[in-house]
Design a protein around this motif. Structure first.
Motif, PDB file in Angstrom:
ATOM      1  N   VAL A  84       0.845  -1.201   0.000  1.00 18.72           N
ATOM      2  CA  VAL A  84       0.000   0.000   0.000  1.00 18.72           C
ATOM      3  C   VAL A  84       0.878   1.247   0.000  1.00 18.72           C
ATOM      4  CG1 VAL A  84      -1.859   1.224   1.212  1.00 18.72           C
ATOM      5  CG2 VAL A  84      -1.834  -1.273   1.195  1.00 18.72           C
ATOM      6  N   ILE A  85       2.013   1.167   0.695  1.00 18.52           N
ATOM      7  CA  ILE A  85       3.008   2.246   0.686  1.00 18.52           C
ATOM      8  C   ILE A  85       4.385   1.610   0.514  1.00 18.52           C
ATOM      9  CG2 ILE A  85       1.655   3.827   2.138  1.00 18.52           C
ATOM     10  CD1 ILE A  85       3.534   3.084   4.492  1.00 18.52           C
ATOM     11  N   LYS A  86       5.354   2.447   0.145  1.00 16.48           N
ATOM     12  CA  LYS A  86       6.736   1.976   0.036  1.00 16.48           C
ATOM     13  C   LYS A  86       7.435   2.189   1.383  1.00 16.48           C
ATOM     14  CE  LYS A  86       7.269   2.889  -4.858  1.00 16.48           C
ATOM     15  NZ  LYS A  86       6.563   3.952  -5.539  1.00 16.48           N
ATOM     16  N   GLU A  87       8.520   1.470   1.578  1.00 17.07           N
ATOM     17  CA  GLU A  87       9.306   1.583   2.816  1.00 17.07           C
ATOM     18  C   GLU A  87       9.676   3.044   3.107  1.00 17.07           C
ATOM     19  OE1 GLU A  87      11.119   0.305   6.224  1.00 17.07           O
ATOM     20  OE2 GLU A  87      10.249  -1.139   4.843  1.00 17.07           O
ATOM     21  N   THR A  88       9.943   3.818   2.045  1.00 15.72           N
ATOM     22  CA  THR A  88      10.355   5.215   2.211  1.00 15.72           C
ATOM     23  C   THR A  88       9.183   6.155   2.493  1.00 15.72           C
ATOM     24  OG1 THR A  88      10.192   5.542  -0.174  1.00 15.72           O
ATOM     25  CG2 THR A  88      12.363   4.937   0.712  1.00 15.72           C
ATOM     26  N   GLN A  89       7.963   5.638   2.450  1.00 15.55           N
ATOM     27  CA  GLN A  89       6.770   6.474   2.638  1.00 15.55           C
ATOM     28  C   GLN A  89       6.090   6.226   3.986  1.00 15.55           C
ATOM     29  OE1 GLN A  89       4.683   4.881  -0.788  1.00 15.55           O
ATOM     30  NE2 GLN A  89       4.886   6.855  -1.830  1.00 15.55           N
ATOM     31  N   LYS A  90       6.822   5.697   4.942  1.00 19.09           N
ATOM     32  CA  LYS A  90       6.204   5.365   6.229  1.00 19.09           C
ATOM     33  C   LYS A  90       5.451   6.563   6.794  1.00 19.09           C
ATOM     34  CE  LYS A  90       8.535   1.300   7.713  1.00 19.09           C
ATOM     35  NZ  LYS A  90       9.238   0.614   8.766  1.00 19.09           N
ATOM     36  N   ILE A  91       4.359   6.254   7.466  1.00 16.58           N
ATOM     37  CA  ILE A  91       3.442   7.287   7.961  1.00 16.58           C
ATOM     38  C   ILE A  91       3.804   7.649   9.395  1.00 16.58           C
ATOM     39  CG2 ILE A  91       1.014   7.830   8.369  1.00 16.58           C
ATOM     40  CD1 ILE A  91       0.415   5.508   6.323  1.00 16.58           C
ATOM     41  N   ASP A  92       3.783   8.929   9.686  1.00 16.73           N
ATOM     42  CA  ASP A  92       4.074   9.440  11.018  1.00 16.73           C
ATOM     43  C   ASP A  92       2.992   8.985  12.003  1.00 16.73           C
ATOM     44  OD1 ASP A  92       5.866  11.476  12.458  1.00 16.73           O
ATOM     45  OD2 ASP A  92       3.840  12.119  13.001  1.00 16.73           O
ATOM     46  N   GLY A  93       3.393   8.682  13.218  1.00 18.25           N
ATOM     47  CA  GLY A  93       2.459   8.210  14.236  1.00 18.25           C
ATOM     48  C   GLY A  93       1.308   9.160  14.488  1.00 18.25           C
ATOM     49  N   GLN A  94       1.570  10.454  14.439  1.00 17.30           N
ATOM     50  CA  GLN A  94       0.505  11.423  14.701  1.00 17.30           C
ATOM     51  C   GLN A  94      -0.571  11.351  13.610  1.00 17.30           C
ATOM     52  OE1 GLN A  94       2.701  15.168  14.484  1.00 17.30           O
ATOM     53  NE2 GLN A  94       0.900  16.235  13.828  1.00 17.30           N
ATOM     54  N   ASP A  95      -0.191  11.057  12.380  1.00 13.89           N
ATOM     55  CA  ASP A  95      -1.178  10.909  11.308  1.00 13.89           C
ATOM     56  C   ASP A  95      -1.971   9.615  11.465  1.00 13.89           C
ATOM     57  OD1 ASP A  95      -0.465  13.321  10.015  1.00 13.89           O
ATOM     58  OD2 ASP A  95       1.249  12.330   9.101  1.00 13.89           O
ATOM     59  N   ILE A  96      -1.312   8.568  11.944  1.00 18.43           N
ATOM     60  CA  ILE A  96      -2.002   7.296  12.160  1.00 18.43           C
ATOM     61  C   ILE A  96      -3.031   7.431  13.280  1.00 18.43           C
ATOM     62  CG2 ILE A  96      -1.700   4.906  12.945  1.00 18.43           C
ATOM     63  CD1 ILE A  96       1.059   4.979  11.502  1.00 18.43           C
ATOM     64  N   ARG A  97      -2.688   8.163  14.326  1.00 16.88           N
ATOM     65  CA  ARG A  97      -3.578   8.269  15.493  1.00 16.88           C
ATOM     66  C   ARG A  97      -4.646   9.354  15.349  1.00 16.88           C
ATOM     67  NH1 ARG A  97       1.509   7.853  17.610  1.00 16.88           N
ATOM     68  NH2 ARG A  97       1.436  10.029  18.289  1.00 16.88           N
ATOM     69  N   GLU A  98      -4.623  10.107  14.258  1.00 17.43           N
ATOM     70  CA  GLU A  98      -5.662  11.119  14.058  1.00 17.43           C
ATOM     71  C   GLU A  98      -7.017  10.422  13.930  1.00 17.43           C
ATOM     72  OE1 GLU A  98      -6.807  13.703  10.332  1.00 17.43           O
ATOM     73  OE2 GLU A  98      -5.141  14.650  11.401  1.00 17.43           O
ATOM     74  N   GLY A  99      -7.971  10.834  14.759  1.00 21.22           N
ATOM     75  CA  GLY A  99      -9.301  10.235  14.726  1.00 21.22           C
ATOM     76  C   GLY A  99      -9.431   8.966  15.555  1.00 21.22           C
ATOM     77  N   LEU A 100      -8.361   8.575  16.246  1.00 21.11           N
ATOM     78  CA  LEU A 100      -8.375   7.362  17.059  1.00 21.11           C
ATOM     79  C   LEU A 100      -8.941   7.632  18.446  1.00 21.11           C
ATOM     80  CD1 LEU A 100      -7.428   4.416  17.807  1.00 21.11           C
ATOM     81  CD2 LEU A 100      -5.265   5.466  18.499  1.00 21.11           C
ATOM     82  N   THR A 101      -9.821   6.757  18.883  1.00 25.47           N
ATOM     83  CA  THR A 101     -10.209   6.707  20.291  1.00 25.47           C
ATOM     84  C   THR A 101      -9.742   5.348  20.790  1.00 25.47           C
ATOM     85  OG1 THR A 101     -12.154   8.096  19.932  1.00 25.47           O
ATOM     86  CG2 THR A 101     -12.117   6.781  21.946  1.00 25.47           C
ATOM     87  N   ALA A 102      -8.958   5.356  21.847  1.00 26.05           N
ATOM     88  CA  ALA A 102      -8.449   4.109  22.418  1.00 26.05           C
ATOM     89  C   ALA A 102      -8.539   4.172  23.933  1.00 26.05           C
ATOM     90  CB  ALA A 102      -6.998   3.875  21.993  1.00 26.05           C
ATOM     91  N   ALA A 151      -8.159  -1.804   6.833  1.00 20.75           N
ATOM     92  CA  ALA A 151      -6.751  -1.416   6.829  1.00 20.75           C
ATOM     93  C   ALA A 151      -6.457  -0.433   5.704  1.00 20.75           C
ATOM     94  CB  ALA A 151      -5.865  -2.660   6.708  1.00 20.75           C
ATOM     95  N   VAL A 152      -6.987  -0.701   4.519  1.00 20.67           N
ATOM     96  CA  VAL A 152      -6.769   0.200   3.375  1.00 20.67           C
ATOM     97  C   VAL A 152      -7.440   1.550   3.636  1.00 20.67           C
ATOM     98  CG1 VAL A 152      -7.257   0.540   0.918  1.00 20.67           C
ATOM     99  CG2 VAL A 152      -6.394  -1.665   1.722  1.00 20.67           C
ATOM    100  N   ASP A 153      -8.662   1.548   4.180  1.00 20.26           N
ATOM    101  CA  ASP A 153      -9.350   2.796   4.550  1.00 20.26           C
ATOM    102  C   ASP A 153      -8.522   3.603   5.546  1.00 20.26           C
ATOM    103  OD1 ASP A 153     -11.590   2.633   2.995  1.00 20.26           O
ATOM    104  OD2 ASP A 153     -12.991   2.206   4.631  1.00 20.26           O
ATOM    105  N   LEU A 154      -7.980   2.901   6.531  1.00 18.36           N
ATOM    106  CA  LEU A 154      -7.178   3.566   7.556  1.00 18.36           C
ATOM    107  C   LEU A 154      -5.937   4.199   6.939  1.00 18.36           C
ATOM    108  CD1 LEU A 154      -6.586   4.271  10.504  1.00 18.36           C
ATOM    109  CD2 LEU A 154      -5.520   2.021  10.740  1.00 18.36           C
ATOM    110  N   ILE A 155      -5.265   3.492   6.044  1.00 19.78           N
ATOM    111  CA  ILE A 155      -4.059   4.033   5.394  1.00 19.78           C
ATOM    112  C   ILE A 155      -4.430   5.275   4.585  1.00 19.78           C
ATOM    113  CG2 ILE A 155      -2.173   3.595   3.759  1.00 19.78           C
ATOM    114  CD1 ILE A 155      -2.043   1.949   6.419  1.00 19.78           C
ATOM    115  N   LYS A 156      -5.553   5.234   3.869  1.00 19.85           N
ATOM    116  CA  LYS A 156      -5.991   6.411   3.096  1.00 19.85           C
ATOM    117  C   LYS A 156      -6.260   7.594   4.016  1.00 19.85           C
ATOM    118  CE  LYS A 156      -7.992   3.888  -0.786  1.00 19.85           C
ATOM    119  NZ  LYS A 156      -9.221   3.389  -1.393  1.00 19.85           N
ATOM    120  N   LYS A 157      -6.893   7.346   5.162  1.00 21.45           N
ATOM    121  CA  LYS A 157      -7.154   8.412   6.128  1.00 21.45           C
ATOM    122  C   LYS A 157      -5.833   8.989   6.641  1.00 21.45           C
ATOM    123  CE  LYS A 157      -9.562   9.338  10.538  1.00 21.45           C
ATOM    124  NZ  LYS A 157      -9.062  10.661  10.574  1.00 21.45           N
TER     125      LYS A 157
END
Length: 184
Positions: A84-102, A151-157
């Motif tokens: 879905v992404i390349k090794e060089t395109q890893k996503i920052d943690g803050q972008d992954i956790r945007e919209g997360l409730t845990a 998972a794909v939806d989450l990566i797009k978000k």
């Protein structure tokens, strides 16, 4: 009756989720854990509620650090391994956790339990970071593999969040550059 999952359903009742609430628990390890997650579309905040031995840790601590690390590793590794992404395109943690409730609740034996400060607002037990990190990574990676559409939806978000953050940074830099030319 459904513990943390029901808690998140209440917290997110007026939000638009991109997935059902899901969670994992571990009663086998020295540090016992129960964790639940849900990502929502139009929420731009990270909402993590943490507890250690039934005490609310408002200031977070080592268990929250482990949670963040595990989520970031799991999402990035899944995305790279599935092309879905390349090794060089890893996503920052803050972008992954945007919209997360845990919600994370850990139970730590008294001899290992450490808090920072007198109010018990922050967990300081060093072992909690790696225990939670590994537990979240293993279980979330498995969950993403079983729920590929989510998972794909989450990566797009996450990618949309990164693009918005980059655009805001560029606009800020452009505004600063323009202001310096006017005053210079």
């Amino acid at each position: 009756p459904n513990g943390l999952i029901e808690y998140i359903n209440v917290l997110n009742q007026n939000k638009k989720p991109i997935c059902d609430v899901f969670g994992f628990d571990d009663d086998e390890s020295v540090i016992k854990m129960e964790i639940a997650f849900q990502w929502c579309r139009e929420d731009y905040n990270e909402n993590i509620y943490s507890y250690a031995n039934s005490v609310r840790t408002h200031d977070g601590g080592t268990h929250e650090t482990g949670l963040r690390l595990g989520i970031t590793r799991a999402v990035n590794d899944w995305a790279v391994q599935n092309g879905v992404i390349k090794e060089t395109q890893k996503i920052d943690g803050q972008d992954i956790r945007e919209g997360l409730t845990a919600v994370i609740a850990v139970k730590i034996p008294e001899d290992k339990l450490q808090y920072e400060g007198q109010t018990k607002g922050k967990l300081g037990t060093p072992e909690a970071t790696s225990a939670v990190n590994d537990f979240v990574y293993t279980n979330l990676t498995h969950y993403l593999a079983e729920h590929k559409d989510f998972a794909v939806d989450l990566i797009k978000k996450c990618q949309a969040s990164k693009a918005a953050r980059d655009a805001a940074r560029k606009a800020k830099e452009a505004a600063r550059a323009g202001k310096q030319k006017k005053t210079g």
